[in-house]
Design an enzyme around this catalytic site. Structure first.
Site: not given
Ligand code: IPE
Ligand code: IPE
Ligand code: MG
Length: 227
Positions: A16, A64
Site C-alpha cells: 500500500d 479496487n
Molecule cells: C489494499 O489497499 C489493496 C491492495 C494493496 C491491493 P487499499 O489501498 O485498496 O486499501 P484501503 O482502501 O485503504 O483499505
Molecule cells: C496500493 O497503493 C496499490 C493498490 C491498491 C493497487 P494505493 O493506490 O492504494 O496507494 P494509496 O493508499 O492511495 O497511497
Molecule cells: Mg491504498
C-alpha cells in the site's frame, strides 16, 4: 525464550501507498503504481536468498474496482506488462507463479496470459502468489460453499478449499504505508500469523526492509494458544 530464531517460510504483503508516494512528488498516481511494480521486481529477485518458500502479494482487491476507470486501466496494463517482461525471469529463477482471488473474472487476454504463465512456471520450487481481484470474505464464501457441497463444513474442510490450500501456513503479514487494517486480505489465513505494520510507502520498500521484517519475526514468540 530460549528457542532458536524462527525462519519465516510464508510472508504476505499488503503493498500500500503507491498513490501517496506519487502525490508527495507531485507525480501522477500511475507513476506511483509503476514504481510499485519495480519494488515488486526487486523483492521477487531477493526472496530466494532470504529462505522464504512463499511470498504472497496483494496486487488488486475485489474492492479496487471502485477506483476511477482510468486508474483500474493503468493497473491492468501494468499487470500485462509485468507478466510479459518478468515471466522469463521467473522461469529462470525457479519461481512458481500462483494466483489467488477471482482472477478468472479479469479481462480475457489477462486470463490467457496468466494461464500460460502458471503453466510455464508450474515446476518452480519457490512460490510467488499474487492476489488479483482478491477478497478474503469472497474466498471464504467460495470455500464454504465447496465444503457444504461435500457435506463437510469444518475448519479443516474450509481451509482445504481456500485458494491458498497448497501454500504453507502464513507466518508473517506485512502492510506498508502506515495504514493499520487488513482490507479484506487473507482473513482466514491470518488467524495466527504475526503482523507487522510499517510506515514505508510501497515504492520505497526494498529487500532490506523485508530482511528487517524477517529479523523482527525471528524474535517473536508464537504461542498458537498454548503456553
Ligand atoms: C489494499 O489497499 C489493496 C491492495 C494493496 C491491493 P487499499 O489501498 O485498496 O486499501 P484501503 O482502501 O485503504 O483499505
Ligand atoms: C496500493 O497503493 C496499490 C493498490 C491498491 C493497487 P494505493 O493506490 O492504494 O496507494 P494509496 O493508499 O492511495 O497511497
Ligand atoms: Mg491504498
Amino acid at each position: 525464550m530460549g528457542s532458536s530464531p524462527a525462519q519465516a517460510k510464508h510472508v504476505a504483503i499488503i503493498m500500500d501507498g503507491n498513490g501517496r508516494w506519487a502525490k508527495r512528488r507531485a507525480l501522477p498516481r500511475a507513476m506511483g503504481h509503476q514504481r510499485g511494480v519495480e519494488a515488486v521486481r526487486k523483492l521477487v529477485r531477493s526472496v530466494g536468498s532470504m529462505g522464504l518458500d512463499c511470498l504472497t502479494l496483494y496486487a488488486f482487491s475485489s474492492e479496487n474496482w471502485k477506483r476511477p476507470d482510468e486508474e483500474v486501466d493503468d493497473l491492468m496494463n501494468l499487470m500485462r506488462k509485468f507478466i510479459k517482461s518478468d515471466l522469463p525471469e521467473f522461469i529462470a529463477n525457479d519461481v512458481r507463479l500462483k494466483i489467488i482471488g477471482d482472477w478468472q473474472g479479469l479481462a480475457p487476454d489477462i486470463v490467457a496470459m496468466l494461464e500460460d504463465a502458471l503453466e510455464q512456471t508450474s515446476g518452480g520450487s519457490r512460490t510467488l502468489a499474487v492476489a488479483l481481484n482478491y477478497g478474503a470474505q469472497q474466498e471464504i464464501a467460495r470455500a464454504a460453499a465447496k465444503a457444504a457441497a461435500i457435506g463437510e463444513v469444518t475448519d479443516k474442510s474450509i481451509a482445504a478449499h481456500l485458494d491458498t490450500n497448497d501454500l504453507p501456513p502464513l507466518d508473517l503479514l506485512i502492510r506498508t504505508s502506515g495504514e493499520v487494517r487488513l482490507s479484506n486480505f487473507l482473513l482466514w489465513q491470518a488467524a495466527y500469523a504475526e503482523m507487522l505494520f510499517v510506515d514505508t510507502l510501497w515504492p520505497d520498500f526494498t529487500p532490506e526492509h523485508l530482511q528487517t521484517a524477517l529479523d523482527d519475526f525471528a524474535d517473536r514468540e508464537r504461542r498458537f494458544g498454548g503456553r
